[in-house]
Design a protein around this motif. Sequence first.
Motif, mmCIF file in Angstrom:
data_model
loop_
_atom_site.group_PDB
_atom_site.id
_atom_site.type_symbol
_atom_site.label_atom_id
_atom_site.label_comp_id
_atom_site.label_asym_id
_atom_site.label_seq_id
_atom_site.Cartn_x
_atom_site.Cartn_y
_atom_site.Cartn_z
ATOM 1 N N GLU A 148 33.452 48.256 40.624
ATOM 2 C CA GLU A 148 34.117 46.830 40.341
ATOM 3 C C GLU A 148 35.245 46.686 39.612
ATOM 4 O O GLU A 148 36.031 46.030 39.991
ATOM 5 C CB GLU A 148 32.595 46.143 39.187
ATOM 6 N N LEU A 149 35.506 47.783 38.797
ATOM 7 C CA LEU A 149 36.941 47.791 38.034
ATOM 8 C C LEU A 149 37.971 47.893 38.920
ATOM 9 O O LEU A 149 39.055 47.610 39.031
ATOM 10 C CB LEU A 149 36.841 48.739 36.874
ATOM 11 N N GLY A 150 37.772 48.912 39.989
ATOM 12 C CA GLY A 150 38.658 49.133 41.021
ATOM 13 C C GLY A 150 38.862 48.139 41.813
ATOM 14 O O GLY A 150 40.273 47.624 42.058
ATOM 15 N N ARG A 151 37.925 47.398 42.071
ATOM 16 C CA ARG A 151 38.125 45.833 42.987
ATOM 17 C C ARG A 151 38.927 44.875 41.902
ATOM 18 O O ARG A 151 39.855 44.253 42.664
ATOM 19 C CB ARG A 151 36.996 45.030 43.317
ATOM 20 N N GLU A 152 38.758 44.891 40.832
ATOM 21 C CA GLU A 152 39.286 43.998 39.921
ATOM 22 C C GLU A 152 40.886 44.380 39.717
ATOM 23 O O GLU A 152 41.929 43.469 39.809
ATOM 24 C CB GLU A 152 38.955 43.691 38.393
ATOM 25 N N LEU A 153 41.052 45.542 39.654
ATOM 26 C CA LEU A 153 42.351 45.914 39.537
ATOM 27 C C LEU A 153 43.117 45.806 40.798
ATOM 28 O O LEU A 153 44.492 45.699 40.874
ATOM 29 C CB LEU A 153 42.663 47.617 38.940
ATOM 30 N N SER A 154 42.645 45.974 41.997
ATOM 31 C CA SER A 154 43.323 46.136 43.161
ATOM 32 C C SER A 154 43.681 44.425 43.374
ATOM 33 O O SER A 154 44.884 44.152 43.653
ATOM 34 C CB SER A 154 42.407 46.218 44.390
ATOM 35 N N GLU A 155 42.839 43.670 42.862
ATOM 36 C CA GLU A 155 43.340 42.012 43.008
ATOM 37 C C GLU A 155 44.440 41.777 42.128
ATOM 38 O O GLU A 155 45.314 41.254 42.338
ATOM 39 C CB GLU A 155 42.095 41.383 42.596
ATOM 40 N N ALA A 156 44.363 42.513 40.782
ATOM 41 C CA ALA A 156 45.458 42.366 39.894
ATOM 42 C C ALA A 156 46.803 42.849 40.448
ATOM 43 O O ALA A 156 47.922 42.396 40.046
ATOM 44 C CB ALA A 156 45.215 43.072 38.449
ATOM 45 N N LEU A 157 46.690 43.593 41.378
ATOM 46 C CA LEU A 157 47.827 44.530 41.961
ATOM 47 C C LEU A 157 48.357 43.744 43.324
ATOM 48 O O LEU A 157 49.082 44.208 43.895
ATOM 49 C CB LEU A 157 47.753 45.926 42.246
ATOM 50 N N GLY A 158 47.609 42.576 43.442
ATOM 51 C CA GLY A 158 48.051 41.651 44.569
ATOM 52 C C GLY A 158 47.376 42.007 45.901
ATOM 53 O O GLY A 158 47.843 41.631 47.102
ATOM 54 N N HIS A 159 46.500 42.842 46.041
ATOM 55 C CA HIS A 159 45.602 43.409 47.325
ATOM 56 C C HIS A 159 44.922 42.152 47.579
ATOM 57 O O HIS A 159 43.851 41.793 46.982
ATOM 58 C CB HIS A 159 45.140 44.535 47.082
#
Length: 254
Positions: free
Chosen positions: A241-252
């Motif tokens: 879940e954290l990986g998904r959130e960070l991916s979104e924060a990085l513009g993915h």
Amino acid sequence: MSRSISPPIKALTILECFTAKQPRLTLSEIQRRARMPKTTVFRFLKALTDNNYLKYEPYRKQYSLGPRVLLLGFTVLQNMEAREIARPYLESLSREFNRSTSFLIRDKTEMVYVERIRVPALRDFNISIGSRISVHNTAAGRSVLAYMEEDKLKDIVGQLALDSGISRSIGKNGSKLLQLLTRVRKQGYAINDQESVRGVRAIAVPVFSAADSDYAISLVVPPEEVAVEELRTRYAPILTELGRELSEALGHTD
């Protein structure tokens, strides 16, 4: 008579054009900052990009610092955009489990530590920013390889196969590794149970970005304290879940 500038100084001058406030620059912007002829700048940009000191984003027509710059120890590395964005996520994960957490990026057949939140423990692992680990037999590396495009993955397997020791471990044409990566992609995370280093058990998830860089979040635990099953049932859901959130924060975007 003015002295000519040596090639190494020209390369460093170009790298120093990038700052925390402007981590991405176009060819024209770099030319103005470096005060060099356009043909010279373009030639050095190509060489730096080919060797992973810079990354080029075609859709933006911009350059940014690449993972190999970590080896040079520039102060600007302390302000890498992805690293700054990732840090609070790592801190949150570290507080959740009271474990050291890391943020890594792939550089060819290795993973490079970009950021690390260290939790004091009786046993600490000798890891620092800029440290490198193999991509084929580590949790962080496998989590990245599992989501890689087929052509790019084939290229990496081909590079790994050049090493006779690695070639035996990944199987003919990388068959063993590819089977393992299929399982990793299906479950969404990778676990390394003392395969690369005895006494080290790790779990990692991939992190995606708009720049299409290969990032991963990794967490390492002592085997005698955390069983593999606990990594799967307790750690994995939170990391994914954290990986998904960070991916979104990085513009993915999916």
